[in-house]
Design an enzyme around this catalytic site. Structure first.
Site, PDB file in Angstrom:
ATOM      1  N   ASP A 152       0.846  -1.186   0.000  1.00 30.51           N
ATOM      2  CA  ASP A 152       0.000   0.000   0.000  1.00 30.51           C
ATOM      3  C   ASP A 152       0.887   1.243   0.000  1.00 30.51           C
ATOM      4  O   ASP A 152       1.989   1.231  -0.554  1.00 30.51           O
ATOM      5  CB  ASP A 152      -0.955  -0.036   1.200  1.00 30.51           C
ATOM      6  CG  ASP A 152      -0.237  -0.314   2.517  1.00 30.51           C
ATOM      7  OD1 ASP A 152       0.920   0.140   2.684  1.00 30.51           O
ATOM      8  OD2 ASP A 152      -0.821  -0.964   3.412  1.00 30.51           O
ATOM      9  N   SER A 153       0.423   2.325   0.639  1.00 28.00           N
ATOM     10  CA  SER A 153       1.177   3.579   0.593  1.00 28.00           C
ATOM     11  C   SER A 153       2.559   3.468   1.225  1.00 28.00           C
ATOM     12  O   SER A 153       3.488   4.183   0.839  1.00 28.00           O
ATOM     13  CB  SER A 153       0.387   4.693   1.277  1.00 28.00           C
ATOM     14  OG  SER A 153       0.051   4.346   2.609  1.00 28.00           O
ATOM     15  N   LEU A 154       2.719   2.582   2.198  1.00 27.92           N
ATOM     16  CA  LEU A 154       4.027   2.400   2.819  1.00 27.92           C
ATOM     17  C   LEU A 154       5.037   1.849   1.819  1.00 27.92           C
ATOM     18  O   LEU A 154       6.235   2.150   1.888  1.00 27.92           O
ATOM     19  CB  LEU A 154       3.918   1.482   4.037  1.00 27.92           C
ATOM     20  CG  LEU A 154       3.108   2.048   5.209  1.00 27.92           C
ATOM     21  CD1 LEU A 154       2.889   0.964   6.280  1.00 27.92           C
ATOM     22  CD2 LEU A 154       3.793   3.256   5.819  1.00 27.92           C
ATOM     23  N   GLY A 157       6.001   4.576  -0.977  1.00 29.54           N
ATOM     24  CA  GLY A 157       6.922   5.646  -0.598  1.00 29.54           C
ATOM     25  C   GLY A 157       6.213   6.967  -0.390  1.00 29.54           C
ATOM     26  O   GLY A 157       6.793   8.049  -0.563  1.00 29.54           O
ATOM     27  N   HIS A 338       3.798   8.687   7.553  1.00 32.54           N
ATOM     28  CA  HIS A 338       4.321   7.551   6.794  1.00 32.54           C
ATOM     29  C   HIS A 338       5.838   7.467   6.968  1.00 32.54           C
ATOM     30  O   HIS A 338       6.471   8.357   7.531  1.00 32.54           O
ATOM     31  CB  HIS A 338       3.970   7.696   5.313  1.00 32.54           C
ATOM     32  CG  HIS A 338       2.554   7.317   5.003  1.00 32.54           C
ATOM     33  ND1 HIS A 338       1.473   8.076   5.400  1.00 32.54           N
ATOM     34  CD2 HIS A 338       2.038   6.250   4.330  1.00 32.54           C
ATOM     35  CE1 HIS A 338       0.358   7.509   4.995  1.00 32.54           C
ATOM     36  NE2 HIS A 338       0.668   6.392   4.343  1.00 32.54           N
TER      37      HIS A 338
END
Length: 362
Positions: A152-154, A157, A338
């Site tokens: 996912d967004s992790l 980046g 993040h």
């Protein structure tokens, strides 16, 4: 070095397979793919390659004093690298040819990489073009190792270059760079080609804060073009990863259930485990028994991932492995808490060390 942009009409000619610069060499006559190396999920249109996932990269070789990069992309950002050094960052370049000039006369490697995630848009690459008097050379060889990252967004980046956690949409776009994320870093350290098949905000069965419940990450996994419903990526037969890293679950569990969502805490956990197990089986069917699947566990979903891996092992699949993500020392200073670029480096250090000890059949 100087970076310039050709006119839109010149770019259109290059995308159509005709050089707009006298004496320049374009690869489009034989198809872009014959002169560039890419491991990403692309749709081959002959004189153009189309794609959507973040981190897709193209590598080529030219002889001469300059190289043009033919693009049609109104949404994404790119880094241009020549001989290993970043020489330009292209912000939503649109339909154009970007030139890097002033190179010493000789053979150069060039790499173009899509920095961020733009799943609502289709990107198009029309190849590398040599400056007058130069030539586009045979494409670089593929690396013998291949790694696929699912996340996912992790994994995208998300905002990893930001200097603050508070980001508006514009800042988020400009400060997201998957090429300095843990996936790309790990692949480079292991001298592997890679795919970053990651989609911000989506989970295995539940998306961030319960949003867009009609889709999940699994809705999009098979696609090359994310904004084309029903699209299915056609593996040219060259993508056979020795390792697939799955890092999905943060969005499923990071926010409390909202009124109206069809879950209890227990049923969400059960649905997650069931979908995760089915997804692992999908990967096993797709890539065969030699591929190692590394299931990453963190936070509230770590135990569920570990349970899925144990069930696979009990069923005889010993090439599904569990890795508990160690975030000791992370500052989470990227956009909206993040991973920062520093966090990605730490994670890549730890993941590379773990993977190096696995009996992977590269």
């Amino acid at each position: 070095m100087l970076v310039a942009s050709a006119s839109a009409s010149a770019a259109a000619m290059a995308l159509a397979g005709t050089s707009a610069v006298a004496g320049a060499t374009t690869p489009a006559e034989d198809g872009v793919r014959t002169t560039v190396h890419t491991a990403g999920r692309v749709e081959d249109g002959g004189d153009v390659l189309r794609y959507s996932w973040p981190g897709v990269y193209f590598e080529g070789r030219i002889r001469g004093t300059g190289v043009g990069i033919v693009l049609d992309d109104p949404a994404a950002d790119y880094d241009v690298q020549v001989d290993g050094a970043t020489v330009a960052t292209l912000v939503t370049p649109g339909r154009t040819t970007h030139w890097v000039k002033g190179l010493r006369d000789g053979v150069h490697t060039v790499r173009l990489v899509k920095r961020n995630d733009t799943p609502w848009s289709t990107s198009a690459f029309g190849g590398f073009v040599a400056a007058p008097g130069g030539a586009v050379l045979a494409r670089p060889a593929a690396r013998s190792r291949q790694i696929e990252f699912v996340g996912d967004s992790l994994t995208v980046g998300y905002g990893n270059l930001s200097t603050s956690r508070d980001c508006d949409g514009e800042q988020l776009k400009r400060t997201t760079n998957v090429d300095v994320g843990y996936g790309a870093l790990t692949a480079r350290r292991l001298r592997a080609d890679h795919q970053i098949n990651a989609y911000s905000g989506l989970g295995m069965v539940r998306n961030y804060n319960g949003g867009t419940p009609e889709v999940t990450y699994r809705t999009f996994y098979d696609r090359a073009l994310l904004n084309v419903p029903g699209d299915v990526w056609q593996n040219p037969g060259t993508w056979r990863p020795g390792l697939v890293v799955v890092h999905l679950g943060t969005n499923d569990f990071s926010t409390p259930l909202n009124p109206g969502e069809p879950w209890t805490d227990e049923s969400l956990a059960a649905a997650y485990r069931g979908a995760y197990g089915a997804f692992v089986q999908k990967l096993r069917t797709r890539y065969g028994p030699r591929t190692t699947i590394l299931a990453v566990g963190a936070g509230p979903f770590a135990g569920h991932v570990e349970q899925v891996v144990k069930e696979r092992a009990d069923a005889g699949d010993r090439r599904v492995r569990y890795w508990r993500l160690d975030d000791t020392g992370f500052d989470y200073s990227g956009c909206h808490w993040h991973y920062s670029a520093r966090d990605h480096r730490l994670l890549a250090d730890r993941l590379t060390s773990f993977v190096a000890d696995l009996p992977i059949r590269w």
